[in-house]
Design an enzyme around this catalytic site. Structure first.
Site, PDB file in Angstrom:
ATOM      1  N   THR A  86       0.861  -1.529  -0.055  1.00 23.65           N
ATOM      2  CA  THR A  86       0.314   0.040   0.221  1.00 23.65           C
ATOM      3  C   THR A  86       0.907   1.120   0.254  1.00 23.65           C
ATOM      4  O   THR A  86       2.320   0.996   0.343  1.00 23.65           O
ATOM      5  CB  THR A  86      -0.634  -0.051   1.596  1.00 23.65           C
ATOM      6  OG1 THR A  86      -1.766   1.281   1.118  1.00 23.65           O
ATOM      7  CG2 THR A  86       0.154  -0.124   2.434  1.00 23.65           C
ATOM      8  N   ASP A  87       0.427   2.176  -0.371  1.00 25.57           N
ATOM      9  CA  ASP A  87       0.769   3.711  -0.453  1.00 25.57           C
ATOM     10  C   ASP A  87       1.019   4.464   1.130  1.00 25.57           C
ATOM     11  O   ASP A  87       1.981   5.128   1.231  1.00 25.57           O
ATOM     12  CB  ASP A  87       0.302   4.590  -0.745  1.00 25.57           C
ATOM     13  CG  ASP A  87      -1.121   4.713  -1.448  1.00 25.57           C
ATOM     14  OD1 ASP A  87      -1.627   4.222   0.104  1.00 25.57           O
ATOM     15  OD2 ASP A  87      -1.740   5.491  -1.808  1.00 25.57           O
ATOM     16  N   GLU A  88       0.236   4.093   1.857  1.00 21.57           N
ATOM     17  CA  GLU A  88       0.610   3.956   3.422  1.00 21.57           C
ATOM     18  C   GLU A  88       1.855   4.238   4.299  1.00 21.57           C
ATOM     19  O   GLU A  88       1.422   4.773   4.993  1.00 21.57           O
ATOM     20  CB  GLU A  88      -0.842   3.046   4.482  1.00 21.57           C
ATOM     21  CG  GLU A  88      -2.576   4.259   3.552  1.00 21.57           C
ATOM     22  CD  GLU A  88      -3.745   4.063   4.527  1.00 21.57           C
ATOM     23  OE1 GLU A  88      -3.568   3.596   5.423  1.00 21.57           O
ATOM     24  OE2 GLU A  88      -4.480   3.590   3.671  1.00 21.57           O
ATOM     25  N   TYR A 108      -2.137  -0.221  10.916  1.00 17.21           N
ATOM     26  CA  TYR A 108      -2.234  -1.004   9.596  1.00 17.21           C
ATOM     27  C   TYR A 108      -0.714  -1.177   8.874  1.00 17.21           C
ATOM     28  O   TYR A 108       0.257  -1.700   8.134  1.00 17.21           O
ATOM     29  CB  TYR A 108      -3.695  -0.458   9.294  1.00 17.21           C
ATOM     30  CG  TYR A 108      -4.240  -0.936   7.484  1.00 17.21           C
ATOM     31  CD1 TYR A 108      -3.652  -2.031   7.138  1.00 17.21           C
ATOM     32  CD2 TYR A 108      -2.971   0.030   6.466  1.00 17.21           C
ATOM     33  CE1 TYR A 108      -3.377  -2.985   5.056  1.00 17.21           C
ATOM     34  CE2 TYR A 108      -3.522  -0.420   5.089  1.00 17.21           C
ATOM     35  CZ  TYR A 108      -3.385  -1.506   4.931  1.00 17.21           C
ATOM     36  OH  TYR A 108      -3.608  -2.124   3.489  1.00 17.21           O
ATOM     37  N   LYS A 162       2.117  -2.969   7.615  1.00 17.68           N
ATOM     38  CA  LYS A 162       2.214  -3.562   6.007  1.00 17.68           C
ATOM     39  C   LYS A 162       3.981  -3.544   5.751  1.00 17.68           C
ATOM     40  O   LYS A 162       4.264  -3.234   4.869  1.00 17.68           O
ATOM     41  CB  LYS A 162       1.930  -2.508   4.784  1.00 17.68           C
ATOM     42  CG  LYS A 162      -0.291  -2.793   5.570  1.00 17.68           C
ATOM     43  CD  LYS A 162      -0.414  -4.861   4.297  1.00 17.68           C
ATOM     44  CE  LYS A 162      -0.008  -4.143   3.006  1.00 17.68           C
ATOM     45  NZ  LYS A 162      -0.586  -6.135   2.203  1.00 17.68           N
TER      46      LYS A 162
HETATM   47  P1  NAD Z   1      -9.691  -7.661   1.449  1.00 14.11           P
HETATM   48  O1  NAD Z   1      -9.989  -6.972   3.278  1.00 14.11           O
HETATM   49  O2  NAD Z   1     -10.975  -6.905   1.080  1.00 14.11           O
HETATM   50  O3  NAD Z   1      -9.697  -8.977   1.779  1.00 14.11           O
HETATM   51  C1  NAD Z   1      -8.342  -9.427   2.150  1.00 14.11           C
HETATM   52  C2  NAD Z   1      -8.772 -11.150   1.828  1.00 14.11           C
HETATM   53  O4  NAD Z   1      -7.294 -11.633   2.852  1.00 14.11           O
HETATM   54  C3  NAD Z   1     -10.194 -11.437   3.062  1.00 14.11           C
HETATM   55  O5  NAD Z   1     -10.265 -12.601   1.939  1.00 14.11           O
HETATM   56  C4  NAD Z   1      -8.738 -12.588   3.539  1.00 14.11           C
HETATM   57  O6  NAD Z   1     -10.278 -13.527   4.029  1.00 14.11           O
HETATM   58  C5  NAD Z   1      -7.858 -12.988   3.037  1.00 14.11           C
HETATM   59  N1  NAD Z   1      -6.704 -13.190   4.575  1.00 14.11           N
HETATM   60  C6  NAD Z   1      -6.842 -12.428   5.707  1.00 14.11           C
HETATM   61  N2  NAD Z   1      -6.224 -12.972   6.868  1.00 14.11           N
HETATM   62  C7  NAD Z   1      -5.663 -14.796   6.203  1.00 14.11           C
HETATM   63  C8  NAD Z   1      -4.955 -15.044   6.521  1.00 14.11           C
HETATM   64  N3  NAD Z   1      -4.471 -15.150   7.278  1.00 14.11           N
HETATM   65  N4  NAD Z   1      -4.244 -16.387   5.725  1.00 14.11           N
HETATM   66  C9  NAD Z   1      -4.849 -16.501   4.611  1.00 14.11           C
HETATM   67  N5  NAD Z   1      -5.965 -14.598   3.848  1.00 14.11           N
HETATM   68  C10 NAD Z   1      -5.722 -14.355   4.326  1.00 14.11           C
HETATM   69  O7  NAD Z   1      -8.316  -6.383   1.375  1.00 14.11           O
HETATM   70  P2  NAD Z   1      -7.672  -6.188   0.088  1.00 14.11           P
HETATM   71  O8  NAD Z   1      -9.143  -4.542  -0.480  1.00 14.11           O
HETATM   72  O9  NAD Z   1      -8.604  -6.550  -1.000  1.00 14.11           O
HETATM   73  O10 NAD Z   1      -6.472  -5.893  -0.439  1.00 14.11           O
HETATM   74  C11 NAD Z   1      -5.691  -6.478  -0.278  1.00 14.11           C
HETATM   75  C12 NAD Z   1      -4.020  -6.968  -0.187  1.00 14.11           C
HETATM   76  O11 NAD Z   1      -3.975  -4.999  -0.795  1.00 14.11           O
HETATM   77  C13 NAD Z   1      -3.589  -6.113   1.439  1.00 14.11           C
HETATM   78  O12 NAD Z   1      -2.425  -6.701   0.990  1.00 14.11           O
HETATM   79  C14 NAD Z   1      -3.878  -4.356   0.944  1.00 14.11           C
HETATM   80  O13 NAD Z   1      -2.879  -4.077   2.107  1.00 14.11           O
HETATM   81  C15 NAD Z   1      -3.331  -4.715  -0.253  1.00 14.11           C
HETATM   82  N6  NAD Z   1      -3.854  -3.142  -0.715  1.00 14.11           N
HETATM   83  C16 NAD Z   1      -5.069  -2.438  -0.908  1.00 14.11           C
HETATM   84  C17 NAD Z   1      -5.638  -1.532  -1.310  1.00 14.11           C
HETATM   85  C18 NAD Z   1      -7.378  -0.604  -0.842  1.00 14.11           C
HETATM   86  O14 NAD Z   1      -7.666   0.695  -0.916  1.00 14.11           O
HETATM   87  N7  NAD Z   1      -7.969  -1.965  -0.863  1.00 14.11           N
HETATM   88  C19 NAD Z   1      -4.622  -0.902  -1.626  1.00 14.11           C
HETATM   89  C20 NAD Z   1      -2.791  -1.073  -1.620  1.00 14.11           C
HETATM   90  C21 NAD Z   1      -3.184  -2.275  -0.984  1.00 14.11           C
HETATM   91  O1  DAU Z   2      -4.349   4.264   0.520  1.00 15.65           O
HETATM   92  C1  DAU Z   2      -4.119   2.559  -0.145  1.00 15.65           C
HETATM   93  C2  DAU Z   2      -5.020   2.141   1.211  1.00 15.65           C
HETATM   94  O2  DAU Z   2      -6.148   2.510   0.964  1.00 15.65           O
HETATM   95  C3  DAU Z   2      -4.958   0.771   1.431  1.00 15.65           C
HETATM   96  O3  DAU Z   2      -3.928   0.302   2.118  1.00 15.65           O
HETATM   97  C4  DAU Z   2      -5.953  -0.131   3.056  1.00 15.65           C
HETATM   98  O4  DAU Z   2      -6.452  -1.238   2.648  1.00 15.65           O
HETATM   99  C5  DAU Z   2      -7.969   0.496   2.308  1.00 15.65           C
HETATM  100  O5  DAU Z   2      -8.842   0.143   3.341  1.00 15.65           O
HETATM  101  C6  DAU Z   2      -7.127   2.363   1.963  1.00 15.65           C
HETATM  102  O6  DAU Z   2      -7.167   2.624   3.218  1.00 15.65           O
HETATM  103  P1  DAU Z   2      -8.060   4.270   3.687  1.00 15.65           P
HETATM  104  O7  DAU Z   2      -8.413   4.616   5.445  1.00 15.65           O
HETATM  105  O8  DAU Z   2      -7.273   5.108   3.138  1.00 15.65           O
HETATM  106  O9  DAU Z   2      -9.375   4.254   3.191  1.00 15.65           O
HETATM  107  P2  DAU Z   2     -10.725   4.463   3.821  1.00 15.65           P
HETATM  108  O10 DAU Z   2     -11.827   3.258   3.020  1.00 15.65           O
HETATM  109  O11 DAU Z   2     -10.903   3.067   5.122  1.00 15.65           O
HETATM  110  O12 DAU Z   2     -11.213   5.645   4.140  1.00 15.65           O
HETATM  111  C7  DAU Z   2     -10.934   6.503   2.986  1.00 15.65           C
HETATM  112  C8  DAU Z   2     -10.821   7.672   3.647  1.00 15.65           C
HETATM  113  O13 DAU Z   2     -12.083   8.237   3.816  1.00 15.65           O
HETATM  114  C9  DAU Z   2     -10.263   8.310   4.603  1.00 15.65           C
HETATM  115  O14 DAU Z   2      -9.513   9.038   4.966  1.00 15.65           O
HETATM  116  C10 DAU Z   2     -10.521   7.884   6.226  1.00 15.65           C
HETATM  117  C11 DAU Z   2     -12.325   8.335   4.925  1.00 15.65           C
HETATM  118  N1  DAU Z   2     -13.596   7.565   5.765  1.00 15.65           N
HETATM  119  C12 DAU Z   2     -13.678   6.669   5.885  1.00 15.65           C
HETATM  120  C13 DAU Z   2     -14.663   5.941   6.679  1.00 15.65           C
HETATM  121  C14 DAU Z   2     -14.791   4.567   6.343  1.00 15.65           C
HETATM  122  C15 DAU Z   2     -14.928   8.465   6.407  1.00 15.65           C
HETATM  123  O15 DAU Z   2     -14.641  10.396   6.636  1.00 15.65           O
HETATM  124  N2  DAU Z   2     -15.685   8.253   6.552  1.00 15.65           N
HETATM  125  C16 DAU Z   2     -16.314   6.731   6.966  1.00 15.65           C
HETATM  126  O16 DAU Z   2     -17.112   6.100   7.619  1.00 15.65           O
END
Ligand code: NAD
Ligand code: DAU
Length: 380
Positions: free
Chosen positions: A133-135, A159, A163
């Site tokens: 992630t960019d975080e 989180y 990562k």
């Molecule tokens: P998600 O939470 O939707 O899915 C995670 C999946 O991992 C689920 O299906 C869960 O059952 C599985 N999982 C959790 N723990 C496990 C374990 N111990 N063994 C096997 N499976 C397990 O997450 P996502 O949003 O699809 O993110 C996927 C990946 O991409 C993560 O590594 C996250 O850090 C990264 N990422 C997410 C975002 C985003 O915006 N969602 C952005 C950048 C990177």
């Molecule tokens: O940048 C990549 C990341 O983006 C991934 O690594 C994470 O897995 C993914 O969950 C996401 O993280 P964020 O914290 O940015 O996503 P979230 O959807 O939780 O929140 C997006 C923005 O919105 C953040 O600034 C918090 C805000 N927010 C979130 C929720 C859930 C609100 O204002 N209200 C809300 O109810």
């Protein structure tokens, strides 16, 4: 080519599985523990595909992972399995440490063992792709700058710290043991099959339920949004064409304030599913207490993956958001059971901390009208 996708029942992992399975030259094994975030319904379009199989397992189980690597003759591991929600990491960091750090360590060990036993010709082609992630880079000021691959790590939340630790382990397994790894660091994804704890699906579903639309702080924080299918294409390129030892930043070049995102969703819903009485969904917007340690702004410079691997996103934010809203309007069969049985939209991420690694329960349930918070990094 044989892929092992971990976390393939999650939001991005399922998009990756659906994308890879469209190529008949690929075989895909989806390894997922099926936590609260895992959902086999997201794999429905490919569940009977000849080149797809599912295996319920934990990445912390080194022996199970090794058996699957050997059984399915894996060429490429794409490691997406993770705890992914920042707010849940504030309430209960334990599972984040377990899966994101210890789990990555375990799967690296399994991959190294497997890789060492491969014949020379397959050894050089093997890849361990870690999806991050960019975080990990922390946050940026509102008035400029972008994350590049060389930006120093400065994570803010449990989180993102977990990562960051996993990224360091992956690089160490390359430097120390020679495991051919590639990494990618991506910005915020959105699109179909997104678990409705995250901002965009939460707001769509709360609006349809006539519930408050919670905006943290003043809604001024900025995220760079990428449509999930564009991310899946980028991940295939990194996994198959990325240079070992390198990392690639992936982003949508679509910076938006959170308030801007929520208002855009309201406007799309106003046009597609007008409220009874004719008022705008914007009337449901509610400013709530800020997220502790809330990162101000993310912005990705994705020029390396564009230049070296030829990647470019197909969707812009307006087209991708419209597709997303339409998908949720058309697919209540997918999200209805989640809202009823797994998570109905209550506020997460306000603590107090839950220490048990197996407990990650939502804490706090109130929407508080409050635009300021001392722990916020946003000037209000
Ligand atoms: P998600 O939470 O939707 O899915 C995670 C999946 O991992 C689920 O299906 C869960 O059952 C599985 N999982 C959790 N723990 C496990 C374990 N111990 N063994 C096997 N499976 C397990 O997450 P996502 O949003 O699809 O993110 C996927 C990946 O991409 C993560 O590594 C996250 O850090 C990264 N990422 C997410 C975002 C985003 O915006 N969602 C952005 C950048 C990177
Ligand atoms: O940048 C990549 C990341 O983006 C991934 O690594 C994470 O897995 C993914 O969950 C996401 O993280 P964020 O914290 O940015 O996503 P979230 O959807 O939780 O929140 C997006 C923005 O919105 C953040 O600034 C918090 C805000 N927010 C979130 C929720 C859930 C609100 O204002 N209200 C809300 O109810």
């Amino acid at each position: 080519m044989n892929f092992l996708v971990t976390g393939g029942a999650g939001f991005i992992g399922s998009a990756v599985c659906r994308h890879l399975c469209a190529n008949p030259a690929y075989r895909v094994t989806n390894l997922d523990k099926l936590t609260y975030a895992g959902n086999l319904a997201s794999l429905r379009p490919i569940e009977n595909a000849h080149n797809y199989r599912f295996e319920q397992a934990d990445i912390c189980d080194e022996r199970a992972v090794l058996e699957i690597l050997r059984r399915d003759d894996i060429d490429i591991v794409m490691n997406l399995a993770a705890e992914s929600h920042v707010d849940r990491s504030i309430d209960g960091p334990g599972t984040f440490i377990e899966t994101n750090i210890v789990g990555t360590y375990r799967i690296l060990n399994a991959a190294l063992d497997y890789w060492r036993g491969l014949p020379a010709e397959r050894k050089s082609g093997f890849r361990f792709h870690h999806v991050s992630t960019d975080e990990v880079f922390g946050d940026l000021p509102f008035d400029g700058g972008m994350f590049v691959e060389e930006t120093p790590y400065a994570p803010s939340s449990p989180y993102s710290a977990s990562k960051a630790a996993s990224d360091h382990l992956v690089r160490a397994w390359h430097e120390t043991y020679g495991l051919p790894v590639v990494l990618s660091n991506c910005s915020n994804n959105y699109g179909p099959y997104h678990f409705p704890e995250k901002l965009i699906p939460l707001v769509i579903l709360n609006a349809l339920d006539e519930k408050p639309l919670p905006v943290y702080g003043a809604g001024a924080n900025v995220r760079d949004w990428l449509f999930v299918e564009d991310h899946a294409c980028a991940l295939e390129l990194v996994a198959t064409k990325g240079r070992p030892g390198e990392s690639y930043n992936v982003g949508g070049n679509s910076e938006r304030t959170n308030l801007g995102v929520v208002e855009a969703i309201c406007d799309l819903l106003d046009a597609r599913r007008p409220r009874a009485g004719g008022t705008s969904y914007r009337g449901l917007i509610t400013f709530v207490t800020d997220r502790p340690g809330h990162d101000r702004r993310y912005a990705i410079d994705a020029s390396k993956i564009a230049r070296d691997l030829g990647w470019a996103p197909r969707e812009n934010f307006d087209s991708g958001l419209a597709r997303t809203v339409d998908w949720y309007l058309d697919n209540k069969w997918w999200w209805g059971p989640i809202r009823e049985q797994r998570y109905n939209g209550e506020r997460l991420g306000q603590g107090p901390i839950e220490n048990s690694p197996t407990q990650n329960s939502p804490v706090g349930n109130s929407l508080i009208e409050n635009r300021t918070d001392e722990s916020s990094k946003v000037a209000t």
